[in-house]
Design a protein around this motif. Structure first.
Motif, PDB file in Angstrom:
ATOM      1  N   VAL A   1     -53.788 -36.115-103.827  1.00  0.00           N
ATOM      2  CA  VAL A   1     -54.671 -35.382-102.895  1.00  0.00           C
ATOM      3  C   VAL A   1     -55.072 -36.421-102.002  1.00  0.00           C
ATOM      4  CG1 VAL A   1     -56.787 -34.144-102.497  1.00  0.00           C
ATOM      5  CG2 VAL A   1     -55.530 -33.673-104.662  1.00  0.00           C
ATOM      6  N   VAL A   2     -54.880 -36.128-100.770  1.00  0.00           N
ATOM      7  CA  VAL A   2     -55.589 -37.107 -99.471  1.00  0.00           C
ATOM      8  C   VAL A   2     -56.790 -36.203 -98.999  1.00  0.00           C
ATOM      9  CG1 VAL A   2     -55.321 -37.998 -97.570  1.00  0.00           C
ATOM     10  CG2 VAL A   2     -53.528 -38.395 -99.399  1.00  0.00           C
ATOM     11  N   LYS A   3     -57.935 -36.720 -98.689  1.00  0.00           N
ATOM     12  CA  LYS A   3     -58.837 -36.056 -98.004  1.00  0.00           C
ATOM     13  C   LYS A   3     -60.190 -36.756 -97.681  1.00  0.00           C
ATOM     14  CE  LYS A   3     -61.399 -35.388-102.745  1.00  0.00           C
ATOM     15  NZ  LYS A   3     -61.891 -34.293-103.477  1.00  0.00           N
ATOM     16  N   PRO A   4     -60.750 -36.365 -96.548  1.00  0.00           N
ATOM     17  CA  PRO A   4     -61.794 -37.390 -96.001  1.00  0.00           C
ATOM     18  C   PRO A   4     -62.800 -37.660 -97.001  1.00  0.00           C
ATOM     19  CG  PRO A   4     -61.488 -35.394 -94.673  1.00  0.00           C
ATOM     20  CD  PRO A   4     -60.629 -35.200 -96.049  1.00  0.00           C
ATOM     21  N   LEU A   5     -63.071 -38.892 -96.942  1.00  0.00           N
ATOM     22  CA  LEU A   5     -64.636 -39.366 -97.671  1.00  0.00           C
ATOM     23  C   LEU A   5     -65.833 -38.618 -97.538  1.00  0.00           C
ATOM     24  CD1 LEU A   5     -65.445 -41.434 -99.487  1.00  0.00           C
ATOM     25  CD2 LEU A   5     -66.318 -42.844 -97.433  1.00  0.00           C
ATOM     26  N   ASP A   6     -66.078 -38.008 -96.307  1.00  0.00           N
ATOM     27  CA  ASP A   6     -67.269 -37.147 -96.058  1.00  0.00           C
ATOM     28  C   ASP A   6     -67.066 -36.018 -95.220  1.00  0.00           C
ATOM     29  OD1 ASP A   6     -67.092 -38.907 -94.056  1.00  0.00           O
ATOM     30  OD2 ASP A   6     -68.946 -39.637 -93.953  1.00  0.00           O
ATOM     31  N   SER A   7     -66.371 -35.016 -95.501  1.00  0.00           N
ATOM     32  CA  SER A   7     -66.193 -33.857 -94.776  1.00  0.00           C
ATOM     33  C   SER A   7     -66.553 -32.512 -95.756  1.00  0.00           C
ATOM     34  CB  SER A   7     -64.831 -33.972 -94.322  1.00  0.00           C
ATOM     35  OG  SER A   7     -64.560 -32.860 -93.476  1.00  0.00           O
ATOM     36  N   ASN A   8     -66.492 -31.589 -95.098  1.00  0.00           N
ATOM     37  CA  ASN A   8     -66.744 -30.301 -95.655  1.00  0.00           C
ATOM     38  C   ASN A   8     -65.719 -29.153 -95.270  1.00  0.00           C
ATOM     39  OD1 ASN A   8     -67.608 -29.708 -93.307  1.00  0.00           O
ATOM     40  ND2 ASN A   8     -69.830 -29.835 -93.728  1.00  0.00           N
ATOM     41  N   GLN A   9     -66.186 -27.955 -95.827  1.00  0.00           N
ATOM     42  CA  GLN A   9     -65.198 -26.844 -95.569  1.00  0.00           C
ATOM     43  C   GLN A   9     -63.840 -26.979 -95.609  1.00  0.00           C
ATOM     44  OE1 GLN A   9     -66.700 -25.481 -91.854  1.00  0.00           O
ATOM     45  NE2 GLN A   9     -68.606 -24.398 -92.688  1.00  0.00           N
ATOM     46  N   GLY A  10     -63.247 -28.103 -96.222  1.00  0.00           N
ATOM     47  CA  GLY A  10     -61.982 -28.095 -96.597  1.00  0.00           C
ATOM     48  C   GLY A  10     -61.029 -28.806 -95.320  1.00  0.00           C
ATOM     49  N   LYS A  11     -61.960 -29.404 -94.436  1.00  0.00           N
ATOM     50  CA  LYS A  11     -61.309 -29.945 -93.295  1.00  0.00           C
ATOM     51  C   LYS A  11     -60.536 -31.291 -93.747  1.00  0.00           C
ATOM     52  CE  LYS A  11     -65.039 -28.233 -90.191  1.00  0.00           C
ATOM     53  NZ  LYS A  11     -66.472 -28.644 -89.796  1.00  0.00           N
ATOM     54  N   GLY A  12     -59.358 -31.294 -93.266  1.00  0.00           N
ATOM     55  CA  GLY A  12     -58.320 -32.599 -93.619  1.00  0.00           C
ATOM     56  C   GLY A  12     -58.211 -32.811 -95.002  1.00  0.00           C
ATOM     57  N   VAL A  13     -58.193 -31.686 -95.761  1.00  0.00           N
ATOM     58  CA  VAL A  13     -57.812 -31.986 -97.173  1.00  0.00           C
ATOM     59  C   VAL A  13     -56.224 -31.421 -97.343  1.00  0.00           C
ATOM     60  CG1 VAL A  13     -58.014 -30.994 -99.452  1.00  0.00           C
ATOM     61  CG2 VAL A  13     -60.158 -31.332 -98.135  1.00  0.00           C
ATOM     62  N   HIS A  14     -55.487 -32.526 -98.153  1.00  0.00           N
ATOM     63  CA  HIS A  14     -54.078 -32.002 -98.268  1.00  0.00           C
ATOM     64  C   HIS A  14     -53.958 -32.512 -99.736  1.00  0.00           C
ATOM     65  CE1 HIS A  14     -53.006 -32.366 -94.007  1.00  0.00           C
ATOM     66  NE2 HIS A  14     -54.387 -32.822 -93.899  1.00  0.00           N
ATOM     67  N   LEU A  15     -53.191 -31.275-100.536  1.00  0.00           N
ATOM     68  CA  LEU A  15     -52.918 -31.352-101.852  1.00  0.00           C
ATOM     69  C   LEU A  15     -51.572 -31.605-102.366  1.00  0.00           C
ATOM     70  CD1 LEU A  15     -55.244 -28.071-102.677  1.00  0.00           C
ATOM     71  CD2 LEU A  15     -56.101 -30.646-102.713  1.00  0.00           C
ATOM     72  N   ASN A  16     -51.306 -32.126-103.521  1.00  0.00           N
ATOM     73  CA  ASN A  16     -49.990 -31.873-104.027  1.00  0.00           C
ATOM     74  C   ASN A  16     -48.867 -32.671-103.111  1.00  0.00           C
ATOM     75  OD1 ASN A  16     -48.012 -31.380-105.808  1.00  0.00           O
ATOM     76  ND2 ASN A  16     -47.590 -29.490-105.102  1.00  0.00           N
ATOM     77  N   LEU A  17     -49.279 -34.007-102.627  1.00  0.00           N
ATOM     78  CA  LEU A  17     -48.409 -34.832-102.098  1.00  0.00           C
ATOM     79  C   LEU A  17     -47.562 -35.762-102.655  1.00  0.00           C
ATOM     80  CD1 LEU A  17     -51.093 -35.905 -99.261  1.00  0.00           C
ATOM     81  CD2 LEU A  17     -49.770 -33.843 -99.220  1.00  0.00           C
ATOM     82  N   ASN A  18     -46.151 -35.486-102.500  1.00  0.00           N
ATOM     83  CA  ASN A  18     -45.237 -36.188-103.192  1.00  0.00           C
ATOM     84  C   ASN A  18     -44.305 -37.281-102.535  1.00  0.00           C
ATOM     85  OD1 ASN A  18     -45.165 -34.777-105.982  1.00  0.00           O
ATOM     86  ND2 ASN A  18     -45.477 -33.226-104.498  1.00  0.00           N
ATOM     87  N   SER A  19     -44.428 -37.581-101.226  1.00  0.00           N
ATOM     88  CA  SER A  19     -43.811 -38.711-100.683  1.00  0.00           C
ATOM     89  C   SER A  19     -44.637 -39.471 -99.811  1.00  0.00           C
ATOM     90  CB  SER A  19     -42.537 -37.879 -99.915  1.00  0.00           C
ATOM     91  OG  SER A  19     -43.093 -37.158 -98.789  1.00  0.00           O
ATOM     92  N   CYS A  20     -43.960 -40.448 -99.276  1.00  0.00           N
ATOM     93  CA  CYS A  20     -44.799 -41.442 -98.417  1.00  0.00           C
ATOM     94  C   CYS A  20     -45.133 -40.729 -97.201  1.00  0.00           C
ATOM     95  CB  CYS A  20     -44.116 -42.781 -98.378  1.00  0.00           C
ATOM     96  SG  CYS A  20     -43.960 -43.603 -99.691  1.00  0.00           S
TER      97      CYS A  20
END
Length: 886
Positions: free
Chosen positions: A258-277
């Protein structure tokens, strides 16, 4: 010079109870220029264009009582200000606000009028008024208007000014419990309750959450560290600041991630289930738009659950379903999104139960990841994900799981909130099945959220709605005592300040910290925290926000009521001391009946089951009682105070309580029960029973305290211990003379002082007299004649604040009236400066003189008397003044 347009001269909002309505209203003063004499039927095409533009007006009843009444008035010919009132209300109604109250009145015929109209959203009300004027001005000029553009604008600004859904739900629940609500600004910050128990709430963030705790919860990595310390399962992850670091971290952790912002909310910038560079690189670039630091962490397969923790309990749980559409084999993805957004439950932001799905870059990327495009027609039953997170703010939906969450998971959620010090928290759990313990299934807590939205629990798309707003209010106000905040509001012509001081003092003897607003300032306990005339609504609101107080006594003056309404929602007890002809000719109050109407608002604004204390000997009382009896959905108990023992037949009603003077004894008669309180001679401020107006003030205070439920013994003890009534019959000894300072500022006030002076020993009565400049000439002249009949020597002064008068004008009226009443000119002097007038009276003083100063500014006179060595007499039964009967 007249004009051919409507002009807004003034637009004022009354957010609380006011003289026009107990609901929020606005008052608009307009100049309709040449159209003051031109009815609508004489304006070419006006009626037809208006009804075509706003067809709902055709159904308005107006004052005729039947549907279509307003349309008939238009045909007959009504006037533009009246039309303006209806247009403002109709536009608000079209925007979804249930408003109907309005009235229009002439101020100066024919063109200057005021109209009052109800509103629910202050910003909307203000803007609707301006838009309505613009529309009518264009219609009378023969121009066409595209109403749709205005409605779109009004919808936007109205939506932005509404409370958020979480705050709104909490506010509604607070009101159900009778907790007063004060909105602060136009955002979602509200104050619930008054005084010590009041709470600040914004969304679900309360004043109990420390800033450091909120900061920690917004830092997802730091949050996970603290949770891990407590043995709470969290996903392993790292904070990175570059693409290379992100890919290295993913390699170390192991994909998927999972890649996501250190300090954000409401799901902004959240990316799940990443499998490649490439996916990680793209996700990093997106996440870094919201935060300088980016978290790369383990991806845990499972469903997304939100648990709401309130205090020490998990009150609700829901599965969050990401925004998606389901194919029907006929429509494209884009069309399916449009169809989903037609659901009336979906709004642009947070104003409705759900939020509209957006076909933005994030959605398009996910669609492409599925091998589709926005123009693809999915097969029937095919689910197309448009977001990876289940946030409602990005179009997601919710399924209630409150009844099936495993106890371990509920306990872990409570522990997580406690670990971060958050009283109301949203705990995000990822697990395959919320009914199984995550301690056994490998599920994790991924986030702890401050100010969690509660739409998903209030309005789940599937499952049972959970009234978590009530849970939050009950947590903030856990018992009746936390809600109870006694308020006493006191109005009247004379005696208000003394009565408020008495009530405050006696309440303080019961251990409460009591706030007071009055013409003498704002007080918390004995400490004055703000000086000046604080008898208006702004001062009341300020005091009620003070966290130090547990009760409030509010002096409520006429001017503030007229100009702003009341500064509180409702009192436990209201008091009207008396109503006489004072302040007439100001703020549209021309007659005694007008004044009674204004001050009656204080008696009407009482909590259900509260009490209204009224003067049994005041001619206005029957009219006030009639207004109380007409109240809707509110039961107010009348308590009549009476300086005579025999009850008036006009008040022979079973619900009336009497507090009366029976041969010097204060007694309470409540139904068949009679309670003896005390003798008036035991009350220091009556000077042994000599000061009749202070006997009445003591009766009024005793009645108010009885209305609050205070025992007779406590009332007695408080009345006996009140000795310092600064500025009211305030006495000083000086070289054999007695100097009295009093705030008498109207004929009735002068009469009370003169009556008292007649009972005090003196050889010569000297009056230092004056009147406020905003009083009418007849009132000033009456004081001049009263003074001529009572005093042996007159020194006539003026207030510093002339209140619109020319220098010397008030003094001239007083002197002419006194001389006209036969007063010897040799015994009269005009010294316009108040302090200099007192100095002259002291310089001329003889042994046995009683010098009475009707002051404007007390402190400088007190300081002068202190400086010359005058000794203040504190009220007591054994005081020199009390001993000196004539």
């Amino acid at each position: 010079m007249k004009t051919n347009q409507i002009k807004i001269l003034e637009l004022t909002g009354y957010s609380g109870k006011n003289i026009y309505s107990h609901r929020p209203v606005m008052k608009m003063i307009v100049d309709i220029g040449d159209y003051g004499n031109i009815p609508t039927k004489e304006i070419p095409m006006f009626n037809d264009k208006l009804l075509k533009m706003l067809p709902g007006l055709g159904k308005n009843c107006c004052g005729l009582g039947y549907e279509g009444g307003f349309a008939d008035r238009l045909k007959e010919g009504t006037y533009l200000a009246h039309v303006l009132e209806h247009v403002i209300l109709e536009i608000q109604y079209m925007l979804g606000y249930d408003v109907s109250y309005g009235k229009t009145r002439t101020m100066t015929a024919p063109a200057l009028l005021y109209l009052v109209f109800e509103y629910q959203n202050e910003v909307c009300g203000m803007e609707c008024a301006k838009v309505a004027v613009f529309i009518l001005n264009n219609l009378i000029a023969g121009k066409d208007i595209l109403i749709g553009e205005f409605l779109d604008y009004l919808k936007k600004i109205s939506s932005e000014a509404e409370l958020g859904p979480s705050t709104g739900a909490i506010v509604n629940e607070a009101k159900k419990r009778g907790i007063p609500v004060t909105r602060i600004g136009h955002e979602s910050l509200v104050r619930l309750g008054y005084g010590k128990s009041s709470r600040l709430v914004e969304s679900t963030l309360t004043d109990a959450t420390a800033c450091i705790c909120a900061d920690i919860s917004s830092n997802k990595q730091l949050s996970k560290y603290l949770l891990g310390e407590q043995g709470i399962p969290v996903p392993y992850g790292k904070v990175v600041y570059s693409e290379i670091s992100a890919m290295m971290a993913a390699s170390q952790i192991g994909m998927p991630v999972v890649v996501k912002p250190l300090d954000s909310n409401q799901g902004k910038g959240v990316h799940l289930n990443l499998n490649s560079c490439s996916e990680i690189r793209e996700a990093f670039l997106c996440a870094s738009k919201y935060s300088s630091g980016v978290i790369v962490e383990q991806f845990k397969k499972g469903k997304d659950y939100r648990v709401l923790v309130v205090g020490s309990e998990a009150r609700a749980a829901a599965q969050r379903v990401p925004a998606h559409v389901t194919g029907d084999g006929r429509h494209t993805v884009r069309e399916l999104i449009d169809i989903a957004n037609e659901d009336p439950r979906r709004g642009e932001r947070h104003e409705r139960q759900l939020t509209k799905i957006r076909l933005d870059d994030v959605a398009v990327t996910l669609i492409k990841k599925s091998g589709l495009t926005p123009e693809t027609v999915p097969e029937e039953g095919e689910i197309v994900l448009l977001r990876e997170n289940g946030n409602l703010s990005t179009g997601g939906t919710a399924v209630d799981c409150t009844d099936i969450i495993h106890p371990d998971n509920a306990e872990l959620a409570v522990r997580a909130a406690a670990a971060l010090g958050i009283d109301i928290a949203g705990i995000d759990i990822v697990t395959e099945d919320i009914t199984q313990s995550i301690l056994e299934t490998g599920g994790v807590i991924v986030e702890v959220n401050t100010a969690p939205g509660i739409r998903m629990h209030l309005y789940p798309s599937e499952g049972k709605p959970r009234n978590v707003a009530k849970d939050i209010v009950d947590y903030l106000f856990p018992n009746d005592e936390s809600v109870r905040f006694p308020i006493v509001s006191v109005t009247g012509t004379n005696g208000k300040t003394t009565v408020t001081r008495l009530i405050q003092h006696i309440l303080m003897t019961s251990g409460r910290t009591v706030g007071l607003t009055s013409t003498g300032g704002t007080f918390v306990g004995h400490k004055c925290i703000a000086q000046g005339d604080h008898s208006g609504p702004m001062s009341a609101r300020s005091l009620l926000s003070n966290k130090a107080i547990t009760a409030a006594v509010l002096e409520t003056a006429r001017g503030g009521i007229v100009r702003e309404g009341l500064g509180y929602e409702a009192a436990d007890v209201s008091v009207i001391t008396n109503i006489t002809e004072d302040h007439l000719g100001l703020d549209g109050v021309e007659t005694l009946e007008d004044l009674v109407f204004v001050k009656s608002l204080v008696a009407e604004a009482v909590k259900d089951g509260g009490a209204a204390v009224l003067n049994a000997r005041d001619p206005s009382t029957p009219a006030v009682l009639l207004r109380i009896d007409r109240l809707d959905n509110t039961r107010v108990r009348p308590i009549l105070f009476d300086n005579e023992a025999k009850a008036s037949a006009a008040y022979d009603r079973p619900d009336c309580v009497r507090v009366f003077n029976d041969g010097g004894w204060i007694r309470v008669r409540d139904g068949t029960k009679t309670i003896n309180v005390m003798h008036v001679r035991e009350i220091p401020i009556t000077l042994g029973g000599l000061v009749e107006c202070n006997i009445e003030n003591a009766l009024a205070a005793a009645a108010a305290l009885y209305g609050l439920g205070m025992a007779a013994d406590s009332i007695k003890a408080g009345l006996m211990s009140f000795t310092d009534n600064t500025g009211r019959f305030e006495l000083y000894d000086y070289n054999g003379a007695v100097i009295m300072l009093d705030y008498g500022h109207n004929p009735a006030g002068y009469e009370n002082v003169i009556k008292t002076c007649a009972r005090l020993a003196h050889k010569r009565l000297v009056g230092v007299i004056g009147m406020p400049g905003d009083r009418a000439d007849p009132a000033i002249q009456t004081v001049g004649r009263l003074s001529a009949a009572a005093f042996d020597r007159l020194i006539i002064k003026e207030d510093d604040d002339k209140r619109g008068r020319e220098p010397g004008e008030v003094a001239g009226l007083l002197l002419d009236a006194a001389l006209g009443a036969g007063f010897e000119i040799s015994q009269a002097a005009v010294v316009e400066d108040e302090l200099e007038a007192l100095k002259k009276a002291v310089a001329e003083a003889r042994g046995g003189d009683l010098i009475v100063v009707f002051y404007e500014k007390l402190r400088r006179l007190q300081k002068y008397l202190e400086d010359i060595g005058a000794k203040k007499q504190y009220a007591s039964v054994g005081s020199k003044a009390a001993a000196g009967l004539v």
